[in-house]
Write a protein that holds these residues in place. Structure first.
Motif, PDB file in Angstrom:
ATOM      1  N   ALA A  71       7.558 -46.714  19.841  1.00  0.00           N
ATOM      2  CA  ALA A  71       6.487 -47.177  18.968  1.00  0.00           C
ATOM      3  C   ALA A  71       5.372 -46.152  19.129  1.00  0.00           C
ATOM      4  O   ALA A  71       4.700 -46.101  20.158  1.00  0.00           O
ATOM      5  CB  ALA A  71       6.017 -48.564  19.371  1.00  0.00           C
ATOM      6  N   THR A  72       5.209 -45.307  18.133  1.00  0.00           N
ATOM      7  CA  THR A  72       4.250 -44.203  18.202  1.00  0.00           C
ATOM      8  C   THR A  72       3.023 -44.529  17.363  1.00  0.00           C
ATOM      9  O   THR A  72       3.136 -44.896  16.187  1.00  0.00           O
ATOM     10  CB  THR A  72       4.907 -42.904  17.686  1.00  0.00           C
ATOM     11  OG1 THR A  72       6.102 -42.673  18.439  1.00  0.00           O
ATOM     12  CG2 THR A  72       3.973 -41.716  17.845  1.00  0.00           C
ATOM     13  N   PHE A  73       1.847 -44.390  17.972  1.00  0.00           N
ATOM     14  CA  PHE A  73       0.603 -44.682  17.262  1.00  0.00           C
ATOM     15  C   PHE A  73       0.381 -43.667  16.152  1.00  0.00           C
ATOM     16  O   PHE A  73       0.572 -42.468  16.335  1.00  0.00           O
ATOM     17  CB  PHE A  73      -0.589 -44.658  18.219  1.00  0.00           C
ATOM     18  CG  PHE A  73      -1.886 -44.989  17.535  1.00  0.00           C
ATOM     19  CD1 PHE A  73      -2.208 -46.294  17.243  1.00  0.00           C
ATOM     20  CD2 PHE A  73      -2.763 -43.979  17.155  1.00  0.00           C
ATOM     21  CE1 PHE A  73      -3.389 -46.602  16.585  1.00  0.00           C
ATOM     22  CE2 PHE A  73      -3.949 -44.274  16.503  1.00  0.00           C
ATOM     23  CZ  PHE A  73      -4.262 -45.594  16.215  1.00  0.00           C
TER      24      PHE A  73
ATOM     25  N   LEU B 265       5.840 -47.267  24.242  1.00  0.00           N
ATOM     26  CA  LEU B 265       4.612 -47.036  23.498  1.00  0.00           C
ATOM     27  C   LEU B 265       4.151 -45.590  23.705  1.00  0.00           C
ATOM     28  O   LEU B 265       3.973 -45.151  24.847  1.00  0.00           O
ATOM     29  CB  LEU B 265       3.529 -48.003  23.980  1.00  0.00           C
ATOM     30  CG  LEU B 265       2.191 -47.971  23.276  1.00  0.00           C
ATOM     31  CD1 LEU B 265       1.536 -49.335  23.387  1.00  0.00           C
ATOM     32  CD2 LEU B 265       1.262 -46.911  23.809  1.00  0.00           C
ATOM     33  N   ILE B 266       3.966 -44.874  22.610  1.00  0.00           N
ATOM     34  CA  ILE B 266       3.396 -43.532  22.639  1.00  0.00           C
ATOM     35  C   ILE B 266       2.000 -43.662  22.026  1.00  0.00           C
ATOM     36  O   ILE B 266       1.862 -43.955  20.835  1.00  0.00           O
ATOM     37  CB  ILE B 266       4.240 -42.517  21.824  1.00  0.00           C
ATOM     38  CG1 ILE B 266       5.726 -42.612  22.173  1.00  0.00           C
ATOM     39  CG2 ILE B 266       3.681 -41.104  22.000  1.00  0.00           C
ATOM     40  CD1 ILE B 266       6.075 -42.271  23.593  1.00  0.00           C
TER      41      ILE B 266
ATOM     42  N   ILE C  37       7.164 -49.538  28.404  1.00  0.00           N
ATOM     43  CA  ILE C  37       7.617 -50.554  27.456  1.00  0.00           C
ATOM     44  C   ILE C  37       6.518 -51.553  27.111  1.00  0.00           C
ATOM     45  O   ILE C  37       5.737 -51.965  27.966  1.00  0.00           O
ATOM     46  CB  ILE C  37       8.863 -51.296  27.977  1.00  0.00           C
ATOM     47  CG1 ILE C  37       8.566 -52.021  29.279  1.00  0.00           C
ATOM     48  CG2 ILE C  37      10.024 -50.347  28.140  1.00  0.00           C
ATOM     49  CD1 ILE C  37       9.645 -52.989  29.683  1.00  0.00           C
ATOM     50  N   HIS C  38       6.478 -51.895  25.835  1.00  0.00           N
ATOM     51  CA  HIS C  38       5.554 -52.892  25.311  1.00  0.00           C
ATOM     52  C   HIS C  38       6.270 -53.656  24.209  1.00  0.00           C
ATOM     53  O   HIS C  38       7.298 -53.216  23.699  1.00  0.00           O
ATOM     54  CB  HIS C  38       4.286 -52.223  24.778  1.00  0.00           C
ATOM     55  CG  HIS C  38       3.422 -51.666  25.860  1.00  0.00           C
ATOM     56  ND1 HIS C  38       3.742 -50.508  26.535  1.00  0.00           N
ATOM     57  CD2 HIS C  38       2.274 -52.113  26.404  1.00  0.00           C
ATOM     58  CE1 HIS C  38       2.817 -50.256  27.446  1.00  0.00           C
ATOM     59  NE2 HIS C  38       1.919 -51.221  27.385  1.00  0.00           N
TER      60      HIS C  38
ATOM     61  N   VAL D 258       3.893 -60.667  34.106  1.00  0.00           N
ATOM     62  CA  VAL D 258       4.220 -61.651  33.086  1.00  0.00           C
ATOM     63  C   VAL D 258       4.715 -60.982  31.807  1.00  0.00           C
ATOM     64  O   VAL D 258       5.561 -61.519  31.093  1.00  0.00           O
ATOM     65  CB  VAL D 258       3.008 -62.558  32.804  1.00  0.00           C
ATOM     66  CG1 VAL D 258       3.259 -63.480  31.609  1.00  0.00           C
ATOM     67  CG2 VAL D 258       2.669 -63.374  34.032  1.00  0.00           C
ATOM     68  N   ALA D 259       4.250 -59.779  31.498  1.00  0.00           N
ATOM     69  CA  ALA D 259       4.640 -59.101  30.261  1.00  0.00           C
ATOM     70  C   ALA D 259       6.152 -58.899  30.206  1.00  0.00           C
ATOM     71  O   ALA D 259       6.750 -58.897  29.138  1.00  0.00           O
ATOM     72  CB  ALA D 259       3.941 -57.747  30.143  1.00  0.00           C
TER      73      ALA D 259
END
Length: 145
Positions: free
Chosen positions: A10-12, A52-53, A62-63, A137-138
């Motif tokens: 997932a790249t911003f 996440l990038i 990881i997100h 928790v995530a």
């Protein structure tokens, strides 16, 4: 699941008029998501776990991201999304377990789950002040989704 080998990203992207977006990408067959329940024919959204990038190009690990996969109007696939049913199984054949491939699917920045971290409109990654127990928790969403 082999989290260390997770390939989905997932790249911003700052190019959105709504405060940035994420580009969800599954670059290879081994990065496709297999066996999620109701993904084959029924689900309109998927909870996708990806690396996440951020806006600086740093991999933050990881997100979780909420990714729309089908139109809410006509149930057709959204651009860049490929899914299907994995076919007959031994046992619970009524469940449409599926697979998903994401080919540069753009989602709003707000579709990232941001309880413990956040990414602002410029792509700046910030951890929120939480206890050590809360940070673990995530990872539970991987077991409950």
């Amino acid at each position: 699941s082999n989290i260390r080998a997770l390939e989905t990203t997932a790249t911003f992207s700052p190019d959105s008029t709504n405060g940035g977006s994420w580009i969800i990408n599954s670059p290879s067959l081994t990065s496709y998501k297999f066996w999620p329940g109701t993904l084959g024919r029924t689900a309109n959204h998927a909870m996708v776990i990806a690396n996440l990038i951020d806006g600086q190009g740093i991999n933050r690990g990881i997100h979780n991201f909420l990714v729309p996969i089908r139109s809410m109007k006509d149930h057709k696939f959204l651009p860049g999304v490929t899914t299907g049913d994995v076919g007959p199984k031994i046992g619970y054949n009524l469940m449409d377990n599926g697979f998903a491939k994401f080919d540069k699917v753009e989602i709003p920045r707000r579709n990232m789950l941001m309880r413990f971290v956040s990414v602002d409109e410029q792509g700046i990654y910030k951890k929120k002040s939480v206890s050590d127990a809360s940070t673990k928790v995530a990872y539970i969403t991987m077991m409950q989704v």
